[in-house]
Motif scaffolding. Sequence first.
Motif, PDB file in Angstrom:
ATOM      1  N   ILE A 187       0.840  -1.198   0.000  1.00 40.49           N
ATOM      2  CA  ILE A 187       0.000   0.000   0.000  1.00 40.49           C
ATOM      3  C   ILE A 187       0.877   1.252   0.000  1.00 40.49           C
ATOM      4  CG2 ILE A 187      -1.580   1.373   1.425  1.00 40.49           C
ATOM      5  CD1 ILE A 187      -2.975  -1.215   2.202  1.00 40.49           C
ATOM      6  N   LEU A 188       1.924   1.233   0.812  1.00 41.60           N
ATOM      7  CA  LEU A 188       2.832   2.379   0.865  1.00 41.60           C
ATOM      8  C   LEU A 188       3.594   2.542  -0.447  1.00 41.60           C
ATOM      9  CD1 LEU A 188       4.290   1.974   4.483  1.00 41.60           C
ATOM     10  CD2 LEU A 188       2.651   3.686   3.681  1.00 41.60           C
ATOM     11  N   LYS A 189       4.072   1.438  -0.998  1.00 37.12           N
ATOM     12  CA  LYS A 189       4.839   1.507  -2.240  1.00 37.12           C
ATOM     13  C   LYS A 189       3.989   1.978  -3.415  1.00 37.12           C
ATOM     14  CE  LYS A 189       8.210  -2.124  -1.206  1.00 37.12           C
ATOM     15  NZ  LYS A 189       8.647  -3.502  -1.549  1.00 37.12           N
ATOM     16  N   PHE A 190       2.778   1.450  -3.494  1.00 36.52           N
ATOM     17  CA  PHE A 190       1.932   1.758  -4.644  1.00 36.52           C
ATOM     18  C   PHE A 190       1.124   3.036  -4.447  1.00 36.52           C
ATOM     19  CE2 PHE A 190       1.532  -2.829  -6.496  1.00 36.52           C
ATOM     20  CZ  PHE A 190       2.903  -2.834  -6.699  1.00 36.52           C
ATOM     21  N   GLY A 191       1.051   3.533  -3.216  1.00 32.14           N
ATOM     22  CA  GLY A 191       0.333   4.781  -2.976  1.00 32.14           C
ATOM     23  C   GLY A 191      -1.167   4.645  -3.011  1.00 32.14           C
ATOM     24  N   SER A 192      -1.687   3.456  -2.677  1.00 29.63           N
ATOM     25  CA  SER A 192      -3.135   3.256  -2.644  1.00 29.63           C
ATOM     26  C   SER A 192      -3.646   3.497  -1.219  1.00 29.63           C
ATOM     27  CB  SER A 192      -3.489   1.840  -3.110  1.00 29.63           C
ATOM     28  OG  SER A 192      -2.859   0.859  -2.302  1.00 29.63           O
ATOM     29  N   SER A 193      -4.924   3.232  -0.978  1.00 26.68           N
ATOM     30  CA  SER A 193      -5.536   3.446   0.332  1.00 26.68           C
ATOM     31  C   SER A 193      -6.040   2.123   0.886  1.00 26.68           C
ATOM     32  CB  SER A 193      -6.710   4.425   0.225  1.00 26.68           C
ATOM     33  OG  SER A 193      -6.285   5.675  -0.275  1.00 26.68           O
ATOM     34  N   LYS A 194      -5.894   1.947   2.180  1.00 28.69           N
ATOM     35  CA  LYS A 194      -6.358   0.725   2.815  1.00 28.69           C
ATOM     36  C   LYS A 194      -7.879   0.715   2.918  1.00 28.69           C
ATOM     37  CE  LYS A 194      -5.483  -2.235   6.821  1.00 28.69           C
ATOM     38  NZ  LYS A 194      -4.693  -2.395   8.063  1.00 28.69           N
ATOM     39  N   ILE A 195      -8.482  -0.441   2.653  1.00 26.77           N
ATOM     40  CA  ILE A 195      -9.920  -0.592   2.866  1.00 26.77           C
ATOM     41  C   ILE A 195     -10.142  -0.745   4.363  1.00 26.77           C
ATOM     42  CG2 ILE A 195     -11.926  -2.065   2.477  1.00 26.77           C
ATOM     43  CD1 ILE A 195     -10.798  -2.757  -0.253  1.00 26.77           C
ATOM     44  N   ASP A 196     -10.706   0.291   4.971  1.00 27.19           N
ATOM     45  CA  ASP A 196     -10.849   0.314   6.422  1.00 27.19           C
ATOM     46  C   ASP A 196     -12.313   0.123   6.828  1.00 27.19           C
ATOM     47  OD1 ASP A 196     -11.988   2.743   5.725  1.00 27.19           O
ATOM     48  OD2 ASP A 196     -10.316   3.951   6.470  1.00 27.19           O
ATOM     49  N   ASP A 197     -12.532   0.124   8.133  1.00 28.03           N
ATOM     50  CA  ASP A 197     -13.883  -0.092   8.657  1.00 28.03           C
ATOM     51  C   ASP A 197     -14.847   1.002   8.199  1.00 28.03           C
ATOM     52  OD1 ASP A 197     -13.042  -2.365   9.935  1.00 28.03           O
ATOM     53  OD2 ASP A 197     -12.727  -1.391  11.876  1.00 28.03           O
ATOM     54  N   GLU A 198     -14.327   2.219   8.045  1.00 29.95           N
ATOM     55  CA  GLU A 198     -15.170   3.328   7.598  1.00 29.95           C
ATOM     56  C   GLU A 198     -15.712   3.080   6.193  1.00 29.95           C
ATOM     57  OE1 GLU A 198     -14.866   8.118   6.519  1.00 29.95           O
ATOM     58  OE2 GLU A 198     -13.136   7.064   7.389  1.00 29.95           O
ATOM     59  N   LEU A 199     -14.852   2.608   5.311  1.00 27.18           N
ATOM     60  CA  LEU A 199     -15.299   2.334   3.943  1.00 27.18           C
ATOM     61  C   LEU A 199     -16.285   1.171   3.914  1.00 27.18           C
ATOM     62  CD1 LEU A 199     -15.187   2.840   0.917  1.00 27.18           C
ATOM     63  CD2 LEU A 199     -13.138   1.397   0.801  1.00 27.18           C
ATOM     64  N   LEU A 200     -16.005   0.122   4.685  1.00 30.92           N
ATOM     65  CA  LEU A 200     -16.917  -1.029   4.718  1.00 30.92           C
ATOM     66  C   LEU A 200     -18.281  -0.630   5.273  1.00 30.92           C
ATOM     67  CD1 LEU A 200     -14.538  -3.889   5.955  1.00 30.92           C
ATOM     68  CD2 LEU A 200     -15.230  -3.343   3.610  1.00 30.92           C
ATOM     69  N   ALA A 201     -18.272   0.223   6.292  1.00 33.15           N
ATOM     70  CA  ALA A 201     -19.541   0.690   6.861  1.00 33.15           C
ATOM     71  C   ALA A 201     -20.311   1.512   5.834  1.00 33.15           C
ATOM     72  CB  ALA A 201     -19.273   1.514   8.118  1.00 33.15           C
ATOM     73  N   ARG A 202     -19.587   2.313   5.057  1.00 32.05           N
ATOM     74  CA  ARG A 202     -20.267   3.118   4.033  1.00 32.05           C
ATOM     75  C   ARG A 202     -20.808   2.229   2.923  1.00 32.05           C
ATOM     76  NH1 ARG A 202     -18.355   7.760  -0.173  1.00 32.05           N
ATOM     77  NH2 ARG A 202     -20.456   8.542  -0.534  1.00 32.05           N
ATOM     78  N   PHE A 203     -20.066   1.186   2.570  1.00 31.87           N
ATOM     79  CA  PHE A 203     -20.541   0.191   1.607  1.00 31.87           C
ATOM     80  C   PHE A 203     -21.926  -0.304   2.025  1.00 31.87           C
ATOM     81  CE2 PHE A 203     -16.980  -1.422  -1.138  1.00 31.87           C
ATOM     82  CZ  PHE A 203     -17.753  -1.803  -2.218  1.00 31.87           C
ATOM     83  N   GLU A 204     -22.036  -0.723   3.270  1.00 36.74           N
ATOM     84  CA  GLU A 204     -23.288  -1.301   3.749  1.00 36.74           C
ATOM     85  C   GLU A 204     -24.398  -0.258   3.824  1.00 36.74           C
ATOM     86  OE1 GLU A 204     -22.574  -3.428   7.371  1.00 36.74           O
ATOM     87  OE2 GLU A 204     -21.702  -5.139   6.293  1.00 36.74           O
ATOM     88  N   LYS A 205     -24.036   0.952   4.224  1.00 40.43           N
ATOM     89  CA  LYS A 205     -25.051   2.008   4.338  1.00 40.43           C
ATOM     90  C   LYS A 205     -25.595   2.387   2.964  1.00 40.43           C
ATOM     91  CE  LYS A 205     -25.721   6.765   5.942  1.00 40.43           C
ATOM     92  NZ  LYS A 205     -25.083   7.958   6.562  1.00 40.43           N
ATOM     93  N   VAL A 206     -24.699   2.523   1.981  1.00 41.30           N
ATOM     94  CA  VAL A 206     -25.103   2.974   0.650  1.00 41.30           C
ATOM     95  C   VAL A 206     -25.886   1.895  -0.090  1.00 41.30           C
ATOM     96  CG1 VAL A 206     -24.213   3.630  -1.628  1.00 41.30           C
ATOM     97  CG2 VAL A 206     -23.263   4.684   0.429  1.00 41.30           C
ATOM     98  N   THR A 207     -25.437   0.636   0.024  1.00 43.57           N
ATOM     99  CA  THR A 207     -26.060  -0.445  -0.746  1.00 43.57           C
ATOM    100  C   THR A 207     -27.210  -1.118  -0.003  1.00 43.57           C
ATOM    101  OG1 THR A 207     -24.545  -2.144   0.103  1.00 43.57           O
ATOM    102  CG2 THR A 207     -23.845  -0.912  -1.852  1.00 43.57           C
ATOM    103  N   GLY A 208     -27.217  -0.991   1.333  1.00 47.66           N
ATOM    104  CA  GLY A 208     -28.224  -1.693   2.117  1.00 47.66           C
ATOM    105  C   GLY A 208     -27.975  -3.186   2.185  1.00 47.66           C
ATOM    106  N   LYS A 209     -26.749  -3.619   1.845  1.00 45.92           N
ATOM    107  CA  LYS A 209     -26.390  -5.035   1.842  1.00 45.92           C
ATOM    108  C   LYS A 209     -25.174  -5.255   2.734  1.00 45.92           C
ATOM    109  CE  LYS A 209     -29.157  -5.974  -1.784  1.00 45.92           C
ATOM    110  NZ  LYS A 209     -30.243  -6.951  -1.818  1.00 45.92           N
ATOM    111  N   PRO A 210     -25.077  -6.410   3.391  1.00 48.44           N
ATOM    112  CA  PRO A 210     -23.835  -6.722   4.122  1.00 48.44           C
ATOM    113  C   PRO A 210     -22.692  -6.898   3.132  1.00 48.44           C
ATOM    114  CG  PRO A 210     -25.309  -8.634   4.075  1.00 48.44           C
ATOM    115  CD  PRO A 210     -26.095  -7.485   3.522  1.00 48.44           C
ATOM    116  N   VAL A 211     -21.503  -6.479   3.521  1.00 47.02           N
ATOM    117  CA  VAL A 211     -20.377  -6.582   2.593  1.00 47.02           C
ATOM    118  C   VAL A 211     -19.992  -8.044   2.385  1.00 47.02           C
ATOM    119  CG1 VAL A 211     -19.436  -4.296   3.070  1.00 47.02           C
ATOM    120  CG2 VAL A 211     -18.689  -6.246   4.454  1.00 47.02           C
ATOM    121  N   HIS A 212     -19.462  -8.322   1.225  1.00 41.29           N
ATOM    122  CA  HIS A 212     -19.035  -9.678   0.872  1.00 41.29           C
ATOM    123  C   HIS A 212     -17.907 -10.116   1.807  1.00 41.29           C
ATOM    124  CE1 HIS A 212     -17.571 -13.021  -1.622  1.00 41.29           C
ATOM    125  NE2 HIS A 212     -18.737 -12.972  -2.232  1.00 41.29           N
TER     126      HIS A 212
END
Length: 412
Positions: free
Chosen positions: A50-75
């Motif tokens: 993640i540090l080398k490639f400069g991407s972002s970690k999938i964190d609890d905040e993103l997973l929570a937003r996934f569920e809130k936006v879609t209304g589905k539990p994350v895979h």
Amino acid sequence: MSGEVANNVQDLSIQENHIKKSIHKEDDDHVDPWNVVSKSDTGVDYDKLILKFGSSKIDDELLARFEKVTGKPVHHLLRRGFFFSHRDMHSILTRYEQGKPFYLYTGRGPSSSSMHLGHLIPFTLCKWLQDVFNCPLVIQLTDDEKTLWKELTVEEAYKMGLENAKDIIACGFDVNKTFIFSDFTYIGQRPEFYRNMIRIQKCVTFNQVKGIFGFDDSTVIGKIAFPAVQATPALSTSFPDTFGTKKIPCLIPCAIDQDPYFRMTRDVCPRLGFDKPALLHSKFFPALQGAKTKMSASEANSTIFMSDTPKQLKNKINKHAFSGGQTTVEEHRELGGNCDLDISFQYLRFFLEDDEKLEEIRRNYTSGQLLTGELKKILIDILTPVLTSHQEIRSKITEETLQTFMTPRKLC
């Protein structure tokens, strides 16, 4: 030069330096689009990637937003961290909230007539994303890439691509929302794709692709030109039958080793008037012999193919699956096994969806109550119906069905 373009160029330069360091530092993991090797028995250090490639970690905040936006539990592949990194996933969720369109794009490089278990990972998540977001999906078969990098003829790679397409269809994709295409055929059929490919090639210098991909002066020119081919499906106008002239952003689920292609793509897209593609990065599916390298179709004994019989599956796991257990039963009962090293347990983390059952197995193996042979049997019992069900569905895919999926058309 605009501020945005200047930042893009600067970011790409930083990422090129990261790639160079990761290629040349001997005590580090080696990760590029064609080779994955780790020095550690537990596999690649993904936090370092993640540090080398400069991407972002999938964190609890993103997973929570996934569920809130879609209304589905994350895979479970997201929940357990197998998809661990992203680029601009929040922007895709915002588009979904606003009712704005986007599409999915992923690919498959055919190097054998059958896909293997590791290939299922991005397609499994793509199927879930297609269902949850109700969006179209384009799948690129990079038969041209495999001809350039492998000892394959054009004809062999094209034929393998068609066979892989049947494996992909067997994952359950909606024919009304999915377009699968071969580079060998589609690029010649649609001038819009080729024109976009040339536009991308004009934006990237030889020095840049050398820095990103490690090419040198002896690299054949086909390899040097190929990154633009993989970048082109991220431009929606490359698919006039599907999207017309609309400029629609895409989300690309892929293994992290493919990220160099799309860092280049993300640098180019704004200069051509397109949004940057968003990405979801998966971890590597480890080889049977251990997590130091990924499962590869070119190493039969490291790989469980989707075409393997139940007997072949059983033999491969019993003979080749690396054990995290002790050398004797007595030692194992006393000291327990190491789930972080044990390949059978790692495979269960991918394919056993029941969290409580998985935790029970982990606890019993770690305590020594569960032996390695018993753990392997659990895995065999889980994977056997996965393979047999896939093979049954695949056997019913006709040439007419394949042709429908591979015909350029408007998707729902």
